[in-house]
Write a protein that holds these residues in place. Sequence first.
Motif, PDB file in Angstrom:
ATOM      1  N   GLU A  68     -34.062 -21.739  96.243  1.00 26.35           N
ATOM      2  CA  GLU A  68     -33.522 -23.076  95.983  1.00 26.35           C
ATOM      3  C   GLU A  68     -32.299 -23.001  95.065  1.00 26.35           C
ATOM      4  OE1 GLU A  68     -32.886 -27.200  95.850  1.00 26.35           O
ATOM      5  OE2 GLU A  68     -33.854 -25.899  97.312  1.00 26.35           O
ATOM      6  N   LEU A  69     -32.363 -22.183  94.025  1.00 30.32           N
ATOM      7  CA  LEU A  69     -31.217 -22.073  93.116  1.00 30.32           C
ATOM      8  C   LEU A  69     -30.017 -21.442  93.810  1.00 30.32           C
ATOM      9  CD1 LEU A  69     -32.821 -21.074  89.695  1.00 30.32           C
ATOM     10  CD2 LEU A  69     -32.068 -23.309  90.489  1.00 30.32           C
ATOM     11  N   LEU A  70     -30.250 -20.479  94.679  1.00 31.21           N
ATOM     12  CA  LEU A  70     -29.146 -19.872  95.433  1.00 31.21           C
ATOM     13  C   LEU A  70     -28.487 -20.899  96.355  1.00 31.21           C
ATOM     14  CD1 LEU A  70     -30.656 -16.372  96.271  1.00 31.21           C
ATOM     15  CD2 LEU A  70     -28.631 -16.836  94.835  1.00 31.21           C
ATOM     16  N   ARG A  71     -29.299 -21.753  96.962  1.00 31.62           N
ATOM     17  CA  ARG A  71     -28.741 -22.815  97.805  1.00 31.62           C
ATOM     18  C   ARG A  71     -27.881 -23.751  96.976  1.00 31.62           C
ATOM     19  NH1 ARG A  71     -29.170 -27.835  98.594  1.00 31.62           N
ATOM     20  NH2 ARG A  71     -30.937 -28.126  97.208  1.00 31.62           N
ATOM     21  N   ARG A  72     -28.369 -24.144  95.820  1.00 32.51           N
ATOM     22  CA  ARG A  72     -27.616 -25.048  94.947  1.00 32.51           C
ATOM     23  C   ARG A  72     -26.357 -24.375  94.411  1.00 32.51           C
ATOM     24  NH1 ARG A  72     -31.890 -28.717  91.597  1.00 32.51           N
ATOM     25  NH2 ARG A  72     -33.217 -29.208  93.372  1.00 32.51           N
ATOM     26  N   LEU A  73     -26.458 -23.091  94.098  1.00 34.28           N
ATOM     27  CA  LEU A  73     -25.287 -22.350  93.615  1.00 34.28           C
ATOM     28  C   LEU A  73     -24.203 -22.314  94.695  1.00 34.28           C
ATOM     29  CD1 LEU A  73     -23.840 -20.580  91.527  1.00 34.28           C
ATOM     30  CD2 LEU A  73     -25.114 -18.622  92.442  1.00 34.28           C
ATOM     31  N   ARG A  74     -24.596 -22.019  95.902  1.00 39.01           N
ATOM     32  CA  ARG A  74     -23.643 -21.976  97.020  1.00 39.01           C
ATOM     33  C   ARG A  74     -22.958 -23.337  97.170  1.00 39.01           C
ATOM     34  NH1 ARG A  74     -27.091 -21.251 100.999  1.00 39.01           N
ATOM     35  NH2 ARG A  74     -27.090 -23.451 101.458  1.00 39.01           N
ATOM     36  N   ASP A  75     -23.731 -24.415  97.129  1.00 38.84           N
ATOM     37  CA  ASP A  75     -23.167 -25.758  97.268  1.00 38.84           C
ATOM     38  C   ASP A  75     -22.213 -26.081  96.110  1.00 38.84           C
ATOM     39  OD1 ASP A  75     -24.702 -26.012  99.551  1.00 38.84           O
ATOM     40  OD2 ASP A  75     -26.178 -27.383  98.640  1.00 38.84           O
ATOM     41  N   ALA A  76     -22.594 -25.720  94.899  1.00 37.68           N
ATOM     42  CA  ALA A  76     -21.752 -26.000  93.734  1.00 37.68           C
ATOM     43  C   ALA A  76     -20.461 -25.174  93.780  1.00 37.68           C
ATOM     44  CB  ALA A  76     -22.527 -25.706  92.448  1.00 37.68           C
ATOM     45  N   MET A  81     -14.632 -25.023  94.502  1.00 39.81           N
ATOM     46  CA  MET A  81     -13.429 -24.481  95.149  1.00 39.81           C
ATOM     47  C   MET A  81     -12.618 -25.586  95.825  1.00 39.81           C
ATOM     48  SD  MET A  81     -14.708 -20.709  96.491  1.00 39.81           S
ATOM     49  CE  MET A  81     -14.707 -21.234  98.141  1.00 39.81           C
ATOM     50  N   ALA A  82     -13.252 -26.666  96.208  1.00 39.00           N
ATOM     51  CA  ALA A  82     -12.554 -27.771  96.864  1.00 39.00           C
ATOM     52  C   ALA A  82     -11.804 -28.657  95.868  1.00 39.00           C
ATOM     53  CB  ALA A  82     -13.554 -28.610  97.659  1.00 39.00           C
ATOM     54  N   GLU A  83     -12.105 -28.520  94.599  1.00 35.45           N
ATOM     55  CA  GLU A  83     -11.451 -29.336  93.571  1.00 35.45           C
ATOM     56  C   GLU A  83     -10.082 -28.751  93.220  1.00 35.45           C
ATOM     57  OE1 GLU A  83     -12.318 -32.246  91.846  1.00 35.45           O
ATOM     58  OE2 GLU A  83     -13.801 -32.326  93.464  1.00 35.45           O
ATOM     59  N   PRO A  84      -9.114 -29.612  92.922  1.00 36.46           N
ATOM     60  CA  PRO A  84      -7.800 -29.104  92.498  1.00 36.46           C
ATOM     61  C   PRO A  84      -7.892 -28.463  91.112  1.00 36.46           C
ATOM     62  CG  PRO A  84      -7.867 -31.516  92.432  1.00 36.46           C
ATOM     63  CD  PRO A  84      -9.170 -31.056  93.018  1.00 36.46           C
ATOM     64  N   ASP A  85      -6.981 -27.538  90.824  1.00 38.44           N
ATOM     65  CA  ASP A  85      -6.949 -26.893  89.508  1.00 38.44           C
ATOM     66  C   ASP A  85      -6.803 -27.949  88.415  1.00 38.44           C
ATOM     67  OD1 ASP A  85      -7.189 -24.409  90.608  1.00 38.44           O
ATOM     68  OD2 ASP A  85      -5.039 -23.944  90.539  1.00 38.44           O
ATOM     69  N   GLY A  86      -7.519 -27.771  87.335  1.00 36.04           N
ATOM     70  CA  GLY A  86      -7.449 -28.680  86.204  1.00 36.04           C
ATOM     71  C   GLY A  86      -8.265 -29.950  86.368  1.00 36.04           C
ATOM     72  N   SER A  87      -8.983 -30.084  87.440  1.00 41.58           N
ATOM     73  CA  SER A  87      -9.790 -31.271  87.690  1.00 41.58           C
ATOM     74  C   SER A  87     -10.954 -31.340  86.705  1.00 41.58           C
ATOM     75  CB  SER A  87     -10.317 -31.215  89.128  1.00 41.58           C
ATOM     76  OG  SER A  87     -11.475 -31.989  89.287  1.00 41.58           O
ATOM     77  N   ARG A  88     -11.190 -32.527  86.178  1.00 43.87           N
ATOM     78  CA  ARG A  88     -12.344 -32.692  85.273  1.00 43.87           C
ATOM     79  C   ARG A  88     -13.645 -32.511  86.035  1.00 43.87           C
ATOM     80  NH1 ARG A  88     -10.687 -37.027  80.680  1.00 43.87           N
ATOM     81  NH2 ARG A  88      -8.704 -36.047  80.250  1.00 43.87           N
ATOM     82  N   ALA A  89     -13.696 -32.946  87.269  1.00 47.60           N
ATOM     83  CA  ALA A  89     -14.892 -32.733  88.086  1.00 47.60           C
ATOM     84  C   ALA A  89     -15.094 -31.238  88.310  1.00 47.60           C
ATOM     85  CB  ALA A  89     -14.770 -33.462  89.417  1.00 47.60           C
ATOM     86  N   GLY A  90     -13.980 -30.510  88.439  1.00 45.65           N
ATOM     87  CA  GLY A  90     -14.049 -29.057  88.594  1.00 45.65           C
ATOM     88  C   GLY A  90     -14.682 -28.403  87.377  1.00 45.65           C
TER      89      GLY A  90
END
Length: 177
Positions: free
Chosen positions: A121-129, A134-143
């Motif tokens: 389960e943790l590996l699945r969550r890690l992959r998703d996170a 990686m989809a977030e732009p550099d410097g993004s607070r969500a990132g």
Amino acid sequence: MQDVVLAMLAKEPSHGYHLRARLRQALGPLGDTLNAGQIYVTLARLEKAGLVSGERADGSPQRPDRKVYALTAAGQQRVADWLAEVSWPKPNLAEFHLKLVAAAAAGLADPLAVVDTQRRELLRRLRDAQRAAMAEPDGSRAGLLLEGVVLRLQADLRWLEACERAWSEPRDESGDS
């Protein structure tokens, strides 16, 4: 705490004092902070919820009558559900440790299987996170938040590796924790 108490009762019916002693032993030094009344409050709530039944047991002259608690069918189902649960939003390491101890003590589940299920389960969550980060732009607070999630999951996975090593080692008969 309720699930831990239920799992400990899966091994055998017991009174509050014995359950508290088993919890303290399983937690080691962390068990010293366990409030003595907490176990009895928990047992009362579990009884009111129909997850345990309590009966007075004859005591010896040195010990007054004590109430012995046992799991009901609903309590047994809740233990099974708890052992299968893999939620880890904010892991309580002591609770997961007690899950392993209780599962092994009562023969409810192989602790290594519980660790493996949690790891998947943790590996699945890690992959998703990681994908989301990686989809977030550099410097993004969500990132930044996603980076924190990734780091936390990686640390949790390392701790699960330590759990697996500890539960893979041969234990002496007195080693519950």
